[in-house]
Design a protein around this motif. Structure first.
Motif, PDB file in Angstrom:
ATOM      1  N   ALA A  32       7.757 -13.847  -0.658  1.00  0.00           N
ATOM      2  CA  ALA A  32       7.940 -13.396   0.791  1.00  0.00           C
ATOM      3  C   ALA A  32       9.262 -14.449   1.300  1.00  0.00           C
ATOM      4  O   ALA A  32      10.166 -14.106   1.850  1.00  0.00           O
ATOM      5  N   ALA A  33       9.464 -15.807   0.389  1.00  0.00           N
ATOM      6  CA  ALA A  33      10.564 -16.582   0.463  1.00  0.00           C
ATOM      7  C   ALA A  33      11.795 -15.910   0.058  1.00  0.00           C
ATOM      8  O   ALA A  33      12.894 -15.857   0.581  1.00  0.00           O
ATOM      9  N   PHE A  34      11.536 -15.049  -0.873  1.00  0.00           N
ATOM     10  CA  PHE A  34      12.817 -14.465  -1.575  1.00  0.00           C
ATOM     11  C   PHE A  34      13.376 -13.246  -0.534  1.00  0.00           C
ATOM     12  O   PHE A  34      14.695 -13.251  -0.327  1.00  0.00           O
ATOM     13  N   ASP A  45      22.045 -19.509  -2.189  1.00  0.00           N
ATOM     14  CA  ASP A  45      21.756 -20.797  -1.719  1.00  0.00           C
ATOM     15  C   ASP A  45      20.243 -21.014  -1.695  1.00  0.00           C
ATOM     16  O   ASP A  45      19.923 -21.529  -0.536  1.00  0.00           O
ATOM     17  N   LEU A  46      19.759 -20.576  -2.730  1.00  0.00           N
ATOM     18  CA  LEU A  46      18.129 -20.540  -2.648  1.00  0.00           C
ATOM     19  C   LEU A  46      17.461 -21.930  -2.071  1.00  0.00           C
ATOM     20  O   LEU A  46      16.583 -22.120  -1.418  1.00  0.00           O
ATOM     21  N   LEU A  47      17.827 -22.984  -2.609  1.00  0.00           N
ATOM     22  CA  LEU A  47      17.389 -24.365  -2.479  1.00  0.00           C
ATOM     23  C   LEU A  47      17.286 -24.654  -1.171  1.00  0.00           C
ATOM     24  O   LEU A  47      16.534 -25.484  -0.749  1.00  0.00           O
ATOM     25  N   ASN A  48      18.354 -24.056  -0.339  1.00  0.00           N
ATOM     26  CA  ASN A  48      18.420 -24.630   1.096  1.00  0.00           C
ATOM     27  C   ASN A  48      17.340 -23.497   2.067  1.00  0.00           C
ATOM     28  O   ASN A  48      17.318 -23.909   3.183  1.00  0.00           O
ATOM     29  N   GLN A  49      16.671 -22.612   1.606  1.00  0.00           N
ATOM     30  CA  GLN A  49      16.066 -21.562   2.183  1.00  0.00           C
ATOM     31  C   GLN A  49      14.436 -21.779   2.291  1.00  0.00           C
ATOM     32  O   GLN A  49      14.208 -21.648   3.312  1.00  0.00           O
ATOM     33  N   ASP A  50      14.035 -22.316   1.210  1.00  0.00           N
ATOM     34  CA  ASP A  50      12.526 -22.518   1.358  1.00  0.00           C
ATOM     35  C   ASP A  50      12.058 -23.536   0.235  1.00  0.00           C
ATOM     36  O   ASP A  50      12.759 -23.614  -0.750  1.00  0.00           O
ATOM     37  N   ASP A  51      11.048 -24.563   0.778  1.00  0.00           N
ATOM     38  CA  ASP A  51      10.637 -25.417  -0.157  1.00  0.00           C
ATOM     39  C   ASP A  51      10.296 -24.796  -1.543  1.00  0.00           C
ATOM     40  O   ASP A  51      10.339 -25.557  -2.581  1.00  0.00           O
ATOM     41  N   VAL A  52       9.820 -23.581  -1.371  1.00  0.00           N
ATOM     42  CA  VAL A  52       9.253 -23.117  -2.710  1.00  0.00           C
ATOM     43  C   VAL A  52      10.243 -23.016  -3.864  1.00  0.00           C
ATOM     44  O   VAL A  52       9.684 -23.161  -5.022  1.00  0.00           O
ATOM     45  N   PHE A  53      11.602 -22.935  -3.336  1.00  0.00           N
ATOM     46  CA  PHE A  53      12.434 -22.818  -4.347  1.00  0.00           C
ATOM     47  C   PHE A  53      12.751 -24.126  -5.120  1.00  0.00           C
ATOM     48  O   PHE A  53      13.247 -24.417  -6.148  1.00  0.00           O
TER      49      PHE A  53
END
Length: 252
Positions: A32-34, A45-53
């Motif tokens: 879902a976050a992806f 820029d995954l790290l800034n998108q959702d805590d799960v990353f």
């Protein structure tokens, strides 16, 4: 498979497959976050998108294997996502990421490892990663065979995986990504790990204040994200609970 067993397989082959690394509920959350990150054009820029990353950096199943392979001075190099659309000529030719590194004897080193965590099943015709087992031990300058097609590489093994599986690969291993001839996209998280005395490919200051707060909350995350530790050099950094760094001395 224990982290030690995974490390032995990695040492022998130059890669190791970790089956069912993500539980079904974890996989659903990451997917879902992806999708949200993909829609926002932010897979780089995954790290800034959702805590799960951020949580995936020290995932309780995958990170112990990374640690067993890289060592207690492990650090994150980058984190990103990728999508390969169906029925596209999107493969990469056979290559070695570290073939031109100077000053390091690569056949005897683990300078960089890549962690691929798959969010969709990948069939043998679905843009799969392929490796040549044992090629991480080839001497520096070993020439690639003169071939014109992916399939012509001798002794290669395709990473046929299910959603939730992961592959760790030595950056010195000969590998390729095949074209996607399947009906489904390949969706993957790609995290790379190095040693704490090496440069990362991201700037901690570019992370959001929220992500910085998550990182600063623990010793291990500060090391993984390359946050300087007062009074400690990059050479001396070790994960929590490890014996401190001591340089070897003789004749004293």
């Amino acid at each position: 498979m224990t982290p030690e067993q995974a490390g032995q397989a990695y040492d022998a082959q130059g890669y190791v497959v970790i089956r069912n690394a993500l539980a079904p509920d974890e996989l659903a959350r990451v997917r879902a976050a992806f999708e949200q990150a993909a829609e926002a054009g932010a897979l780089r820029d995954l790290l800034n998108q959702d805590d799960v990353f951020v949580d995936m950096v020290d995932h309780p199943v995958l990170f112990p294997v990374v640690r067993a392979i890289v060592g207690d001075d492990v650090q994150l190099r980058y984190a990103q996502g990728g999508v390969i659309r169906p029925h596209t000529d999107s493969g990469s030719g056979w290559h070695c990421d570290l073939s031109e590194i100077l000053g390091v004897y690569m056949p005897g080193s683990i300078l960089m490892t890549k962690l691929f965590t798959y969010l969709e099943d990948v069939t043998k015709d679905g843009a799969c990663l392929a490796c040549v087992p044992g090629s991480h031990r080839y001497e520096i300058g070993q020439p690639l065979p003169d071939i014109s097609d992916h399939e012509e590489m001798p002794h290669h093994v395709k990473m046929v995986v299910r959603a939730g599986d992961a592959v760790l690969m030595n950056g010195y291993t000969w590998h390729a990504r095949f074209h996607n001839r399947s009906d489904r996209p390949r969706k993957v998280l790609e995290y790379s790990y190095i040693h704490s005395w090496m440069k990362t490919q991201f700037e901690f200051s570019d992370l959001s204040p929220h992500v910085q707060e998550l990182v600063m909350a623990s010793h291990n995350r500060r090391q993984l994200f390359g946050v300087p530790e007062p009074g400690q050099s990059d050479w001396e950094r070790r994960l929590e609970g490890c014996a401190p760094y001591r340089g070897a001395e003789v004749g004293v």
